[in-house]
Structures are given as structure tokens and as C-alpha cells.
Design a protein around this motif. Structure first.
Motif, PDB file in Angstrom:
ATOM      1  N   LEU A 321      32.088 -27.474 -57.504  1.00  0.00           N
ATOM      2  CA  LEU A 321      30.672 -27.187 -57.720  1.00  0.00           C
ATOM      3  C   LEU A 321      29.889 -28.502 -57.597  1.00  0.00           C
ATOM      4  CD1 LEU A 321      29.142 -24.875 -60.393  1.00  0.00           C
ATOM      5  CD2 LEU A 321      28.344 -27.234 -60.286  1.00  0.00           C
ATOM      6  N   LEU A 322      28.770 -28.477 -56.888  1.00  0.00           N
ATOM      7  CA  LEU A 322      27.897 -29.642 -56.790  1.00  0.00           C
ATOM      8  C   LEU A 322      27.168 -29.810 -58.120  1.00  0.00           C
ATOM      9  CD1 LEU A 322      26.876 -31.796 -54.700  1.00  0.00           C
ATOM     10  CD2 LEU A 322      24.900 -30.296 -54.350  1.00  0.00           C
ATOM     11  N   ASN A 323      27.315 -30.970 -58.750  1.00  0.00           N
ATOM     12  CA  ASN A 323      26.750 -31.159 -60.091  1.00  0.00           C
ATOM     13  C   ASN A 323      25.481 -31.992 -60.101  1.00  0.00           C
ATOM     14  OD1 ASN A 323      27.597 -33.864 -59.934  1.00  0.00           O
ATOM     15  ND2 ASN A 323      29.575 -33.376 -60.869  1.00  0.00           N
ATOM     16  N   ARG A 324      24.810 -32.103 -58.957  1.00  0.00           N
ATOM     17  CA  ARG A 324      23.523 -32.787 -58.877  1.00  0.00           C
ATOM     18  C   ARG A 324      22.547 -31.942 -58.067  1.00  0.00           C
ATOM     19  NH1 ARG A 324      24.432 -39.262 -57.687  1.00  0.00           N
ATOM     20  NH2 ARG A 324      26.039 -39.638 -59.264  1.00  0.00           N
ATOM     21  N   HIS A 325      21.284 -32.104 -58.366  1.00  0.00           N
ATOM     22  CA  HIS A 325      20.258 -31.494 -57.534  1.00  0.00           C
ATOM     23  C   HIS A 325      20.342 -32.136 -56.156  1.00  0.00           C
ATOM     24  CE1 HIS A 325      16.230 -30.523 -55.995  1.00  0.00           C
ATOM     25  NE2 HIS A 325      16.255 -29.508 -56.865  1.00  0.00           N
ATOM     26  N   ILE A 326      20.097 -31.365 -55.123  1.00  0.00           N
ATOM     27  CA  ILE A 326      20.276 -31.858 -53.762  1.00  0.00           C
ATOM     28  C   ILE A 326      19.429 -33.101 -53.486  1.00  0.00           C
ATOM     29  CG2 ILE A 326      18.513 -30.315 -52.785  1.00  0.00           C
ATOM     30  CD1 ILE A 326      20.386 -30.059 -50.313  1.00  0.00           C
ATOM     31  N   GLU A 327      18.268 -33.211 -54.141  1.00  0.00           N
ATOM     32  CA  GLU A 327      17.412 -34.384 -53.935  1.00  0.00           C
ATOM     33  C   GLU A 327      18.004 -35.650 -54.573  1.00  0.00           C
ATOM     34  OE1 GLU A 327      13.480 -33.627 -55.284  1.00  0.00           O
ATOM     35  OE2 GLU A 327      13.188 -31.846 -54.021  1.00  0.00           O
ATOM     36  N   ASP A 328      18.931 -35.478 -55.509  1.00  0.00           N
ATOM     37  CA  ASP A 328      19.510 -36.628 -56.203  1.00  0.00           C
ATOM     38  C   ASP A 328      20.874 -37.028 -55.650  1.00  0.00           C
ATOM     39  OD1 ASP A 328      17.338 -36.818 -57.891  1.00  0.00           O
ATOM     40  OD2 ASP A 328      18.205 -35.473 -59.389  1.00  0.00           O
ATOM     41  N   VAL A 329      21.362 -36.308 -54.647  1.00  0.00           N
ATOM     42  CA  VAL A 329      22.643 -36.663 -54.046  1.00  0.00           C
ATOM     43  C   VAL A 329      22.501 -37.993 -53.311  1.00  0.00           C
ATOM     44  CG1 VAL A 329      24.327 -36.033 -52.280  1.00  0.00           C
ATOM     45  CG2 VAL A 329      23.452 -34.291 -53.854  1.00  0.00           C
ATOM     46  N   SER A 330      23.465 -38.874 -53.519  1.00  0.00           N
ATOM     47  CA  SER A 330      23.449 -40.187 -52.870  1.00  0.00           C
ATOM     48  C   SER A 330      24.420 -40.202 -51.689  1.00  0.00           C
ATOM     49  CB  SER A 330      23.842 -41.280 -53.870  1.00  0.00           C
ATOM     50  OG  SER A 330      23.954 -42.521 -53.217  1.00  0.00           O
ATOM     51  N   TYR A 331      23.959 -40.770 -50.592  1.00  0.00           N
ATOM     52  CA  TYR A 331      24.805 -40.936 -49.417  1.00  0.00           C
ATOM     53  C   TYR A 331      25.329 -42.370 -49.307  1.00  0.00           C
ATOM     54  CZ  TYR A 331      23.386 -36.327 -47.715  1.00  0.00           C
ATOM     55  OH  TYR A 331      23.189 -34.965 -47.584  1.00  0.00           O
ATOM     56  N   THR A 332      25.233 -43.106 -50.405  1.00  0.00           N
ATOM     57  CA  THR A 332      25.750 -44.470 -50.452  1.00  0.00           C
ATOM     58  C   THR A 332      26.775 -44.579 -51.571  1.00  0.00           C
ATOM     59  OG1 THR A 332      23.644 -45.351 -49.645  1.00  0.00           O
ATOM     60  CG2 THR A 332      25.152 -46.902 -50.695  1.00  0.00           C
ATOM     61  N   ILE A 333      27.943 -45.104 -51.252  1.00  0.00           N
ATOM     62  CA  ILE A 333      29.033 -45.240 -52.204  1.00  0.00           C
ATOM     63  C   ILE A 333      29.339 -46.718 -52.389  1.00  0.00           C
ATOM     64  CG2 ILE A 333      31.448 -44.688 -52.700  1.00  0.00           C
ATOM     65  CD1 ILE A 333      29.726 -42.248 -52.657  1.00  0.00           C
ATOM     66  N   LYS A 334      29.508 -47.134 -53.651  1.00  0.00           N
ATOM     67  CA  LYS A 334      29.856 -48.522 -53.934  1.00  0.00           C
ATOM     68  C   LYS A 334      31.357 -48.648 -54.153  1.00  0.00           C
ATOM     69  CE  LYS A 334      25.409 -49.812 -56.001  1.00  0.00           C
ATOM     70  NZ  LYS A 334      24.715 -50.341 -57.210  1.00  0.00           N
ATOM     71  N   GLY A 335      31.971 -49.618 -53.456  1.00  0.00           N
ATOM     72  CA  GLY A 335      33.397 -49.866 -53.591  1.00  0.00           C
ATOM     73  C   GLY A 335      33.679 -51.347 -53.666  1.00  0.00           C
ATOM     74  N   PRO A 336      34.956 -51.736 -53.795  1.00  0.00           N
ATOM     75  CA  PRO A 336      35.311 -53.157 -53.901  1.00  0.00           C
ATOM     76  C   PRO A 336      34.854 -54.001 -52.719  1.00  0.00           C
ATOM     77  CG  PRO A 336      37.177 -51.760 -54.482  1.00  0.00           C
ATOM     78  CD  PRO A 336      36.127 -50.858 -53.920  1.00  0.00           C
ATOM     79  N   ILE A 337      34.726 -53.390 -51.547  1.00  0.00           N
ATOM     80  CA  ILE A 337      34.327 -54.175 -50.376  1.00  0.00           C
ATOM     81  C   ILE A 337      32.844 -54.005 -50.069  1.00  0.00           C
ATOM     82  CG2 ILE A 337      36.616 -54.202 -49.337  1.00  0.00           C
ATOM     83  CD1 ILE A 337      35.802 -51.878 -47.570  1.00  0.00           C
ATOM     84  N   GLY A 338      32.097 -53.447 -51.027  1.00  0.00           N
ATOM     85  CA  GLY A 338      30.666 -53.309 -50.843  1.00  0.00           C
ATOM     86  C   GLY A 338      30.235 -51.860 -50.704  1.00  0.00           C
ATOM     87  N   GLU A 339      28.997 -51.664 -50.292  1.00  0.00           N
ATOM     88  CA  GLU A 339      28.462 -50.319 -50.152  1.00  0.00           C
ATOM     89  C   GLU A 339      28.905 -49.689 -48.836  1.00  0.00           C
ATOM     90  OE1 GLU A 339      24.249 -50.393 -50.591  1.00  0.00           O
ATOM     91  OE2 GLU A 339      24.340 -50.513 -52.782  1.00  0.00           O
ATOM     92  N   ALA A 340      29.148 -48.384 -48.897  1.00  0.00           N
ATOM     93  CA  ALA A 340      29.500 -47.629 -47.693  1.00  0.00           C
ATOM     94  C   ALA A 340      28.513 -46.482 -47.558  1.00  0.00           C
ATOM     95  CB  ALA A 340      30.924 -47.096 -47.793  1.00  0.00           C
ATOM     96  N   ASN A 341      27.987 -46.309 -46.366  1.00  0.00           N
ATOM     97  CA  ASN A 341      27.064 -45.205 -46.085  1.00  0.00           C
ATOM     98  C   ASN A 341      27.854 -44.007 -45.575  1.00  0.00           C
ATOM     99  OD1 ASN A 341      24.657 -46.662 -46.717  1.00  0.00           O
ATOM    100  ND2 ASN A 341      24.817 -47.721 -44.759  1.00  0.00           N
ATOM    101  N   LEU A 342      27.676 -42.884 -46.255  1.00  0.00           N
ATOM    102  CA  LEU A 342      28.398 -41.672 -45.878  1.00  0.00           C
ATOM    103  C   LEU A 342      27.759 -41.043 -44.644  1.00  0.00           C
ATOM    104  CD1 LEU A 342      28.859 -40.113 -49.433  1.00  0.00           C
ATOM    105  CD2 LEU A 342      30.367 -41.705 -48.224  1.00  0.00           C
ATOM    106  N   SER A 343      28.595 -40.580 -43.743  1.00  0.00           N
ATOM    107  CA  SER A 343      28.106 -39.966 -42.520  1.00  0.00           C
ATOM    108  C   SER A 343      27.426 -38.635 -42.837  1.00  0.00           C
ATOM    109  CB  SER A 343      29.267 -39.732 -41.542  1.00  0.00           C
ATOM    110  OG  SER A 343      28.847 -38.930 -40.460  1.00  0.00           O
ATOM    111  N   LYS A 344      26.150 -38.528 -42.506  1.00  0.00           N
ATOM    112  CA  LYS A 344      25.441 -37.274 -42.773  1.00  0.00           C
ATOM    113  C   LYS A 344      25.940 -36.145 -41.883  1.00  0.00           C
ATOM    114  CE  LYS A 344      21.252 -38.959 -44.962  1.00  0.00           C
ATOM    115  NZ  LYS A 344      19.781 -38.807 -45.101  1.00  0.00           N
TER     116      LYS A 344
END
Length: 512
Positions: A321-344
Motif C-alpha cells: 500500500l502506498l503510505n504517502r499522498h501522491i504529491e508527497d512522493v519523492s523521486y530522490t533517494i539518499k544513499g551512501p554514495i549520494g542522492e539517486a534520482n528514480l526513473s519516472k
């Protein structure tokens, strides 16, 4: 700091933080094993060792029909946990026993799932052995262990500074003062020390950054994390040796983002790690590549692999189940090697499908979205990433009336506390089988709705009445709001977001 016989050098003068840890949820562990093609046991009995204030234990008990046991040798923690257990009416049994004392009880069942969050790093060698002995004696064949702990190499350069702060508290502060005050003195001294630019901190620049982080953290957490007598980060290789005594095999990280190596290591780093076939050594190499500070892992007594076809069949029975409102979904993920942009191209169809907050099985999601561009493996990875980033949750499709009632009763107890404190910032969901973030303001808004107040003005006024009664105010952009008008305006904005974005998610998650 009280160093007497019963606490074995563990901080007991100040309570632990009121945290919730989703990795202790057996449903999450089940998904991790399923994604790795492993059979997960049916969990009827579960146990958490060293439960802190007992928030996780009680939320997982309320959110399921499992029989949950737990212990924390601090009696103040056990009392609070018992109050929550009584409020929910769930099948929960909590004690203030040591690991050895708990192991000697004759009324304990064998466990399908055992969870140990953080405690491993803060106890003596003797207590660690007692913990291993308990797991060896009480975890069923096929059962699952969750354990988290501080690790090298991430903590290696901070050990001398931590030891210095601990000794400063013991030797240079007045024992007549409270532990929080003494810790603050140690942090102030450490700041002065670092300002002189010792060669040690010049050679280890991360130490100063770590100290800055500690100064901003909750003092209850700091006391338990850094100022116990025992504090033992260790390598994954050493943990493997300890748990081998209990006949346990490593499954995978409980942190789902670590299942996607491209988010944690560069291409060159992955190529080096992949030249090693031994899984234990590969985990150690990964920790070096990421400078790992804290591991969260699942282990099992007896790996049982399923076939590819069986795995696909099980995907049809596992719901998300998606637990965020669609407007609050982030397409950027933070990891040890920096931020990664998720492919839309991959993530947007998935998020749009789930935007109605209705549970769908992994199999259904794959069936509806699969194409030449969206393969089952790419879709599964996208789901894993969103779960790892806490934007999507594993859920039960049809929680029983009993579970819904237990969660409602526990939430009523927590929301009642929110009238005066902001200690527990989670509520129990019968769908996730565990906790969902819910800050104090949102809890007050829910209380307002129970009083038949519905619009944003009414919610804001209700919340402000509670805050002002306690001579409290909001903080915005790092600044305390001083007037009633400023606070009401900010609460009105938050109430609007709550009604439009948060409430639909809470409703979907069965939170009342």
C-alpha cells in the motif's frame, strides 16, 4: 550514572527514547525473505529482547494475532510497556528480566521470531553470550532473528573520543548531578577539545562531524547510545561467528535499500565485491565500501529455498500500500554514495497505480504494469526501493475485527498521552501490523475529529488549546512562534494538509 549489580553498567537513570522500529515487524521480515526466494515460517509466537519503552513490542502485538513476549531489565521501561499492553488488550507478555532470567522461565514457548534492536552493542561479553544462548534455546528451527548493532569500520575512528567522553563523565563531573547534565558537560568539554585542533581529529575529520550530530540529538538517546559502560561495535565477520553458535545463517539486510547495490556502491566497488563468492566476506567488503555504522539484519535457523514458480505464486498473496499522498512522493533517494534520482519511466506508473491507497498484491502490480520496458524484475526492484524509503508498506489484506480493536484501543491510549506530551510519535495500523508515523499535532487533530470537529479552523483551535494549556508553542523554520495568531495560522496550514493528504492515508491504514 548508576553502576550497581543489576544494571551491569547500563544507563538506567534516564529512560530510553520512545522509538518504533519497523524491522521488528515479522511482516516486513517475511517480504525480505520472499524477495530473496526463501520460505518464511508462520509466526504465532514472537519475542523482543531489550524493548526499551516497549513501543515496537506493543504495536506489533496489537497489529496481529501473534503472542508477543518481551523483556527489558529496566523496570521503569517494563511498567510503561505493561500499561500499553493493558490498554490494547493484545496477547502481550512483558517482563523486566535479564536475558539469563528470561531463559530460565518455564512458561515461555519456542519462538518463530525473535527481535533484538541495538542492544547487542551496549552489553557486556557475558550478556551477549546469554543472549546467544537464549536464541539457541528458544528460536524454532526455521525461525527468524532480527538483530541490529553498531559496526566497524564506520565507528572505528570514534572509539577513542567516545571512551574519553565516558571517562570525563565518570572522573570530571559531579556524581550528585543528573546524568543528562553530566553528559552535557562532557559534550561541552569535547567541543572545546576539538576546537584546539588535535592531530587526532585532523587525521579523523569525521569525528568532529559526529560530535556535532550528537549535540543535536535527544539526550535520552545519547545517554543510552554512548554512555553505557559497555560499547562494542564489531565487524560482520565477528557477528557471524557469534550467531554460528546458535546455528543461524544470514538472510539479508533488513534495510531494503541495501538490497539494491547500485544505491549503496559505485559500479567499480560492486565489481570488486562481486569477485568474492563467499557471502560472509562479501558482506564485510560491502561494509568497507559504505563505511557502515549500523547493520540491521535478518538471520534464520535453517535456510529453506523456494522455487521460482513458488515465489511468483507467493507474490500473488503479498500486498502493498502506498503510505504517502501522491504529491508527497519523492523521486530522490539518499544513499551512501549520494542522492539517486528514480526513473519516472519506472516509478511513476507504479505510484499512479497505487495512489488510491488500496492494497494490491505484488503479483497484481506486476500483471497490470508489466511491459517490454517494465519487466517483473525492474518493478520488484522499484517496490523494494519505495518500501526501503518508507513510501510504501507491506500490509495484511483483511485484518480481523480483533486486531482492529486492539489497534484502536492502543491508539486511544497513545493519543490521550499526546494531550500533554509528544513522547510516542507513532500509531498502530491493523494493516501494516505495526507502527505508522504520527506526530503529536496529527494525534491532536485525530482527537479533535473524535470530538466531532472537522474543518481546519476547528482542528487548529483544538490543538492550540492543548498546546497553550501546557505553555507550549510551535517551531517554524527553527524559530519559536510567539503569538497565538502565529500559532493558529501555522496550525491551520498543518490542519489543511492533514485533511487533504494525511487523513486519507490514515483511513486506508485503518488508523482511528
Amino acid at each position: 550514572m548508576i553502576l550497581d549489580n543489576w544494571n551491569s553498567g547500563y544507563v538506567t537513570e534516564i529512560g530510553y527514547q520512545w522509538g518504533y522500529f519497523g524491522e521488528l515487524n515479522p511482516l516486513r521480515a517475511q517480504l525480505a525473505m520472499l524477495c530473496n526466494g526463501l520460505v518464511f515460517p508462520e509466526v504465532r509466537t514472537a519475542c523482543e529482547l531489550g524493548f526499551g519503552q516497549g513501543v515496537s513490542t506493543n504495536m506489533h502485538a496489537a497489529g496481529s494475532e501473534m503472542q508477543w513476549f518481551g523483556t527489558d531489565f529496566n523496570p521503569s521501561h517494563a511498567v510503561v510497556a505493561q500499561q500499553m499492553a493493558k490498554a490494547s488488550g493484545a496477547n502481550t507478555h512483558v517482563f523486566d528480566a535479564s536475558f539469563a532470567e528470561l531463559g530460565q522461565r518455564k512458561d515461555l514457548p519456542q519462538f518463530d521470531f525473535i527481535g533484538v534492536h541495538g542492544v547487542w552493542s551496549w552489553i557486556s561479553d557475558e550478556n551477549r553470550q546469554e543472549l546467544v544462548d537464549f536464541i539457541r534455546a528458544r528460536l524454532k528451527v526455521g525461525g527468524v532473528l532480527y538483530i541490529s548493532y553498531n559496526v566497524h569500520p564506520g565507528w572505528s575512528n570514534f572509539i577513542p573520543m567516545r571512551q574519553l567522553m565516558l571517562e570525563y563523565v565518570e572522573r570530571a563531573t559531579s556524581h550528585s548531578k543528573g546524568i543528562a547534565s553530566r553528559i552535557q558537560e562532557a559534550l561541552d568539554f569535547s567541543e572545546k577539545l576539538v576546537a584546539t585542533k588535535p592531530i587526532y581529529t585532523q587525521a579523523n575529520p569525521q569525528v568532529e562531524k559526529r560530535l556535532e550530530s550528537i549535540r543535536s540529538q535527544n539526550r535520552n538517546y545519547v545517554a543510552h547510545e554512548y554512555f553505557n559502560r559497555d560499547w562494542h561495535p564489531m565487524t560482520f565477520l565477528d557477528m557471524d561467528k557469534h550467531l554460528d553458535q546458535a546455528k543461524l545463517s544470514f538472510i539479508c539486510s533488513a534495510h531494503f535499500l541495501e538490497h539494491v547495490s547500485s544505491l549503496t556502491m559505485t559500479k567499480e566497488q560492486r565489481e570488486v565485491v562481486e569477485t568474492v563468492s563467499d557471502q560472509t566476506l562479501r558482506n564485510q567488503l560491502s561494509d568497507f565500501m559504505t563505511n557502515q555504522f549500523f547493520r540491521r539484519d535478518y538471520w534464520t535457523r535453517g535456510l529453506r529455498r523456494m522455487s521460482g514458480s513458488e515465489q511468483m505464486e507467493r507474490f500473488n498473496d503479498f500486498y502493498l500500500l502506498l503510505n504517502r499522498h501522491i504529491e508527497d512522493v519523492s523521486y530522490t533517494i539518499k544513499g551512501p554514495i549520494g542522492e539517486a534520482n528514480l526513473s519516472k519511466d519506472v516509478y511513476q506508473p507504479l505510484i499512479e497505480l497505487m495512489a488510491d491507497h488500496k492494497p494490491r498484491s505484488i503479483g497484481e502490480i506486476m500483471s497490470k504494469l508489466q511491459s517490454d520496458q517494465l519487466t517483473p524484475s525492474s518493478l520488484l526492484q522499484a517496490m523494494i526501493v519505495l518500501i526501503g524509503d518508507n513510501q510504501m508498506s507491506p500490509v495484511y489484506l483483511e485484518p480481523s475485527k480483533k486486531v482492529r480493536k486492539q489497534c484502536m484501543q492502543l491508539n486511544r491510549h497513545i493519543k490521550s498521552r499526546s494531550r500533554d506530551t509528544d513522547e510516542i510519535q507513532f500509531l498502530a495500523s491493523p494493516l501494516t501490523g505495526g507502527g505508522v508515523p504520527a506526530n503529536r499535532i496529527n494525534q491532536l487533530f485525530l482527537l479533535a475529529r473524535e470530538n466531532r470537529l472537522t474543518n481546519e479552523t476547528q482542528l487548529a483551535q483544538f490543538a492550540w488549546d492543548r498546546l497553550s494549556a501546557g505553555k507550549q508553542s510551535l517551531v517554524k523554520d527553527g524559530k519559536a512562534l510567539e503569538t497565538a495568531e502565529e500559532n493558529l495560522a501555522e496550525l491551520g496550514n498543518r490542519a489543511k494538509d492533514f485533511i487533504n493528504k494525511t487523513l486519507p492515508v490514515y483511513t486506508a491504514l485503518g488508523i482511528q
